[in-house]
Design a protein around this motif. Structure first.
Motif, PDB file in Angstrom:
ATOM      1  N   HIS A 126       0.844  -1.820  -0.003  1.00  9.75           N
ATOM      2  CA  HIS A 126       0.153  -0.227  -0.079  1.00  9.75           C
ATOM      3  C   HIS A 126       0.050   1.154  -0.061  1.00  9.75           C
ATOM      4  O   HIS A 126       0.351   2.276  -0.854  1.00  9.75           O
ATOM      5  N   ILE A 127       2.005   1.179   1.229  1.00  9.15           N
ATOM      6  CA  ILE A 127       3.090   2.568   1.368  1.00  9.15           C
ATOM      7  C   ILE A 127       3.495   2.682  -0.325  1.00  9.15           C
ATOM      8  O   ILE A 127       3.378   4.002  -0.645  1.00  9.15           O
ATOM      9  N   LYS A 128       4.062   1.546  -0.724  1.00  6.96           N
ATOM     10  CA  LYS A 128       4.594   1.325  -1.948  1.00  6.96           C
ATOM     11  C   LYS A 128       4.094   2.469  -2.929  1.00  6.96           C
ATOM     12  O   LYS A 128       4.434   2.975  -4.094  1.00  6.96           O
ATOM     13  N   ALA A 129       2.780   1.781  -3.296  1.00  3.59           N
ATOM     14  CA  ALA A 129       2.464   2.314  -4.138  1.00  3.59           C
ATOM     15  C   ALA A 129       1.729   4.196  -3.834  1.00  3.59           C
ATOM     16  O   ALA A 129       1.177   4.688  -5.339  1.00  3.59           O
ATOM     17  N   LEU A 130       1.927   4.432  -2.782  1.00  2.00           N
ATOM     18  CA  LEU A 130       0.992   5.676  -2.182  1.00  2.00           C
ATOM     19  C   LEU A 130       2.516   6.612  -3.129  1.00  2.00           C
ATOM     20  O   LEU A 130       1.988   7.528  -3.867  1.00  2.00           O
ATOM     21  N   GLU A 131       3.580   6.248  -2.459  1.00  2.00           N
ATOM     22  CA  GLU A 131       4.694   7.037  -2.886  1.00  2.00           C
ATOM     23  C   GLU A 131       5.212   6.675  -4.616  1.00  2.00           C
ATOM     24  O   GLU A 131       4.886   7.686  -4.978  1.00  2.00           O
ATOM     25  N   GLU A 132       4.779   5.885  -5.482  1.00  2.00           N
ATOM     26  CA  GLU A 132       4.734   5.633  -6.300  1.00  2.00           C
ATOM     27  C   GLU A 132       3.471   6.663  -7.360  1.00  2.00           C
ATOM     28  O   GLU A 132       4.227   7.450  -8.657  1.00  2.00           O
ATOM     29  N   HIS A 133       2.226   6.551  -7.281  1.00  2.00           N
ATOM     30  CA  HIS A 133       1.505   7.175  -7.475  1.00  2.00           C
ATOM     31  C   HIS A 133       1.429   9.154  -7.669  1.00  2.00           C
ATOM     32  O   HIS A 133       2.166   9.468  -8.611  1.00  2.00           O
ATOM     33  N   TYR A 134       2.170   9.388  -5.986  1.00  2.00           N
ATOM     34  CA  TYR A 134       2.659  10.759  -5.782  1.00  2.00           C
ATOM     35  C   TYR A 134       3.938  11.493  -6.314  1.00  2.00           C
ATOM     36  O   TYR A 134       3.950  12.151  -5.732  1.00  2.00           O
ATOM     37  N   GLN A 135       4.892  10.306  -7.100  1.00  2.00           N
ATOM     38  CA  GLN A 135       6.417  10.519  -7.163  1.00  2.00           C
ATOM     39  C   GLN A 135       6.827  11.568  -5.887  1.00  2.00           C
ATOM     40  O   GLN A 135       7.191  12.681  -5.453  1.00  2.00           O
TER      41      GLN A 135
END
Length: 287
Positions: free
Chosen positions: A35-44
């Motif tokens: 979840h956190i990896k996806a959050l960081e990647e989506h918002y760069q």
């Protein structure tokens, strides 16, 4: 914005650990990481620094954590409030009644058993009370002589008798068992307004028996009827439920057909299973 990702981040920020965050959320550690990896990647953006010993927030992570802590803190408050209401520790019950005499003992029982529940009581005539229930301005209602209808749950609270109210010293007091309805023919009377259930029941019984009392006054409250009778303006009519101690007047049962009123406790059928409504229905005396 994905709330699952934000909640995972919030849990890590609070716990300082992916393992403890996973336990807090009752999900697996890889799910939290994902979840956190996806959050960081989506918002760069980099929100967390992973070290050998712990997880640290970046400057952006600290700012986001302040927001998510407030956001999910409010959600937790909402859950606590709803859970307390489910357990009847708190809550608000809207009650309508066409008179105070039956509903007040029930409210006293409710307060004793569920002291955290707040009650708003509205008193009105029979039509106003039924209208409040059907329009959902009231959760439950104490009603008199209401006809069954689809979608309305009703349970009996018992019956009351129509009584004649006379001043002290009146000749009828020599007949304590009551006065027959025929005795009221051509008698001067002071009565409630025609919309009153007590008045309606009395008028119907008189019409069926061919009795014609002389109505001198029509009054809009029980108290006004009592005062008029005490002033010897005429004989009044009152429900046996509404008798209150007053040394100036006495009540005598009227003997005849059609002089009983049925009292009910009602709620909308589709709301009957709500815990607070169930609790109130369970407190009602049966008759």
């Amino acid at each position: 914005m994905n709330l699952f990702q934000l909640r995972a981040f919030d849990a890590v920020a609070r716990e300082g650990s992916f393992t403890r965050a996973a336990a807090r959320l009752f999900i697996s550690q890889p799910a939290v990481t994902g979840h956190i990896k996806a959050l960081e990647e989506h918002y760069q953006i980099t929100l967390l620094r992973r070290t050998a010993r712990r997880v640290e927030l970046t400057e952006e992570g600290t700012k986001l954590a302040a927001i998510t802590r407030a956001m999910f803190g409010l959600a937790e408050e909402a859950q606590a409030m709803l859970e307390a209401n489910r357990q009847l520790l708190t809550g608000r019950l809207e009650v309508a009644a066409d008179g105070p005499h039956l509903v007040m003992p029930m409210l006293a029982s409710l307060r004793e058993r569920y002291p955290g529940v707040t009650v708003n009581l509205r008193l009105g005539n029979a039509q106003e009370t039924l209208a409040a229930l059907l329009s959902e301005h009231a959760d439950v209602a104490v009603l008199t002589e209401v006809e069954p209808r689809k979608g309305l749950h009703l349970q009996s609270l018992g019956e009351s008798r129509i009584c004649a109210l006379v001043p002290q010293g009146h000749p009828w007091l020599a007949e304590p068992e009551g006065v027959r309805l025929e005795r009221l023919d051509q008698v001067i009377m002071v009565l409630r307004e025609p919309g009153s259930i007590t008045r309606r029941t009395f008028d119907t019984a008189c019409a069926q028996a061919g009795i014609n009392p002389k109505v001198l006054l029509e009054l809009d409250s029980r108290e006004a009827v009592t005062e008029a009778v005490a002033a010897q303006l005429g004989v009044g009519v009152v429900s046996s439920l509404e008798l209150s101690p007053d040394p100036r007047v006495r009540a005598l049962p009227i003997i005849g057909e059609g002089l009983l009123n049925r009292h009910m406790l009602g709620c909308l059928e589709r709301r009957r299973e709500l815990r607070l409504i169930q609790a109130f229905l369970g407190l009602a005396p049966t008759g």
